[in-house]
Design an enzyme around this catalytic site. Structure first.
Site, PDB file in Angstrom:
ATOM      1  N   LYS A  54     -12.541  32.150   5.831  1.00 10.00           N
ATOM      2  CA  LYS A  54     -13.897  31.978   5.305  1.00 10.00           C
ATOM      3  C   LYS A  54     -14.217  33.070   4.278  1.00 10.00           C
ATOM      4  O   LYS A  54     -14.795  32.807   3.225  1.00 10.00           O
ATOM      5  CB  LYS A  54     -14.909  32.011   6.467  1.00 10.00           C
ATOM      6  CG  LYS A  54     -14.797  30.778   7.357  1.00 10.00           C
ATOM      7  CD  LYS A  54     -15.531  30.896   8.676  1.00 10.00           C
ATOM      8  CE  LYS A  54     -15.159  29.679   9.537  1.00 10.00           C
ATOM      9  NZ  LYS A  54     -15.688  29.731  10.897  1.00 10.00           N
ATOM     10  N   GLN A  98     -19.486  32.775  14.926  1.00  7.53           N
ATOM     11  CA  GLN A  98     -18.140  32.252  15.187  1.00  7.53           C
ATOM     12  C   GLN A  98     -18.020  31.872  16.669  1.00  7.53           C
ATOM     13  O   GLN A  98     -18.306  32.676  17.554  1.00  7.53           O
ATOM     14  CB  GLN A  98     -17.095  33.330  14.815  1.00  7.53           C
ATOM     15  CG  GLN A  98     -15.678  32.847  14.902  1.00  7.53           C
ATOM     16  CD  GLN A  98     -15.324  31.774  13.863  1.00  7.53           C
ATOM     17  OE1 GLN A  98     -15.707  31.858  12.710  1.00  7.53           O
ATOM     18  NE2 GLN A  98     -14.610  30.753  14.302  1.00  7.53           N
ATOM     19  N   ASP A 121     -23.319  25.897   9.414  1.00  3.00           N
ATOM     20  CA  ASP A 121     -22.323  25.164  10.201  1.00  3.00           C
ATOM     21  C   ASP A 121     -22.812  23.749  10.511  1.00  3.00           C
ATOM     22  O   ASP A 121     -22.034  22.890  10.908  1.00  3.00           O
ATOM     23  CB  ASP A 121     -22.100  25.898  11.547  1.00  3.00           C
ATOM     24  CG  ASP A 121     -20.706  26.508  11.649  1.00  3.00           C
ATOM     25  OD1 ASP A 121     -19.833  26.119  10.852  1.00  3.00           O
ATOM     26  OD2 ASP A 121     -20.500  27.352  12.544  1.00  3.00           O
TER      27      ASP A 121
END
Ligand code: NDP
Length: 286
Positions: A54, A98, A121
């Site tokens: 990322k 995460q 997300d």
């Protein structure tokens, strides 16, 4: 029929080039750069490797990236306090926690504590609800990446029978809704599905998101089908998809490899969502 390989790395690169240009335009107009903040609790090696991907993605398109790494023993309330600060931090456009989190922290609570406008997300229930209702929202990166991969490679979805194997909240369910939105007729399969092989054989488009190496075999795939392999399974040093690639590619019309298929698209959609978040926040939200 020999399979045609859908190269996710090339498609992702094309999209990243566009994102890079848009980030530059955003900077010219607003004199600031979109920023993604990632929170990691603990130091799980797989999570660290995903985060590295990322970070590299952000760097390539000129998006600011910050990693906030917290100790394994962090309390849920401490994590929520940090997210609260980032929710109101003008410099942070996208917040990504995460997953997985340590077992004493509720993932649902943490996801719900991110403001939907920064949920890059696309996991917040508000974004999921908006997606299902067909209202503008942040789409979850992997399913969004699959739709983009199909479209960018001129693969028609409308009117096709799409079979999705897997019903997780991050892949199986959302990709099913996005395929439906594109006017496919969708069948969702899972661990309790009877006659999985017969169901899969109906798929003009077959999406495998199970997490079991090579479980989709060539006898389960319709001749000429488009096969999208979401699985990332580490077996020793090697990565395998959920599809028995070597054999299935002889039957499929199109197929995504692992690695180099869906994976690069997932990160690219995160970059797109972060840019979208920056634009949205600049104009006052959804
Ligand atoms: P989950 O474990 O959350 O879900 C797996 C799904 O597969 C469940 O719905 C389960 O059914 C179903 N399933 C399990 N066994 C069978 C079976 N024998 N027959 C039919 N269905 C079955 O996984 P995720 O959705 O999170 O991930 C799936 C895979 O995709 C993993 O390999 C993961 O690493 C990968 N992945 C890849 C990404 C990328 O960027 N390429 C991003 C995210 C994930 P049930 O609901 O009944 O238990």
């Amino acid at each position: 029929v020999s399979g045609k390989i859908i190269n996710g790395t090339i498609t992702a690169k094309t999209i990243r080039n566009k994102i890079k240009e848009e980030v530059e335009e955003f900077y010219k107009k607003n004199n600031k750069v979109p920023k993604l903040t990632v929170i990691l609790v603990g130091n799980d090696p797989a999570s660290l490797s995903y985060i590295k991907g990322k970070k590299n993605g952000c760097k390539k398109v000129g998006i600011d990236f910050e990693l906030l790494q917290l100790p394994e023993e962090t309390k849920e309330s401490e994590l929520i306090n940090l997210i609260d600060k980032l929710n109101s931090d003008k410099n942070t456009n996208g917040i990504l926690v995460q997953l997985p989190l340590p077992k004493d922290i509720s993932e649902d609570k943490i996801i719900e504590s991110i403001v939907p406008e920064k949920d890059v997300d696309g996991f917040h229930p508000v974004n999921i609800g908006r997606m299902i209702a067909g209202i503008d929202s942040f789409l979850p990166c992997t399913p969004y990446g699959i739709i983009k991969l199909l479209k960018e490679n001129n693969i028609n979805i409308e009117g096709k029978n799409a079979v999705v194997v897997g019903r997780s909240n991050i892949v199986g369910k959302p990709i099913s809704f996005l395929l439906l939105k594109e006017n496919a007729t969708v069948t969702i399969c899972h661990s309790k599905t009877k006659d999985l092989k017969e169901k899969c054989l109906q798929g003009d488009i077959l999406v495998a998101a199970v997490g079991k190496p090579k479980m989709i075999t060539d006898d389960m795939v319709k001749d000429g089908a488009v096969v999208i392999d979401v699985g990332i399974n580490r077996v020793g040093e090697k990565l395998y998809g959920d599809v028995d690639y070597e054999k299935v590619k002889e039957v499929a019309g199109f197929i995504t490899p692992v690695p180099g298929g869906v994976g690069p698209m997932t990160i690219t959609m995160l970059l797109e969502n972060t840019l979208k978040a920056a634009k949205l926040q600049n104009t006052g939200g959804f």
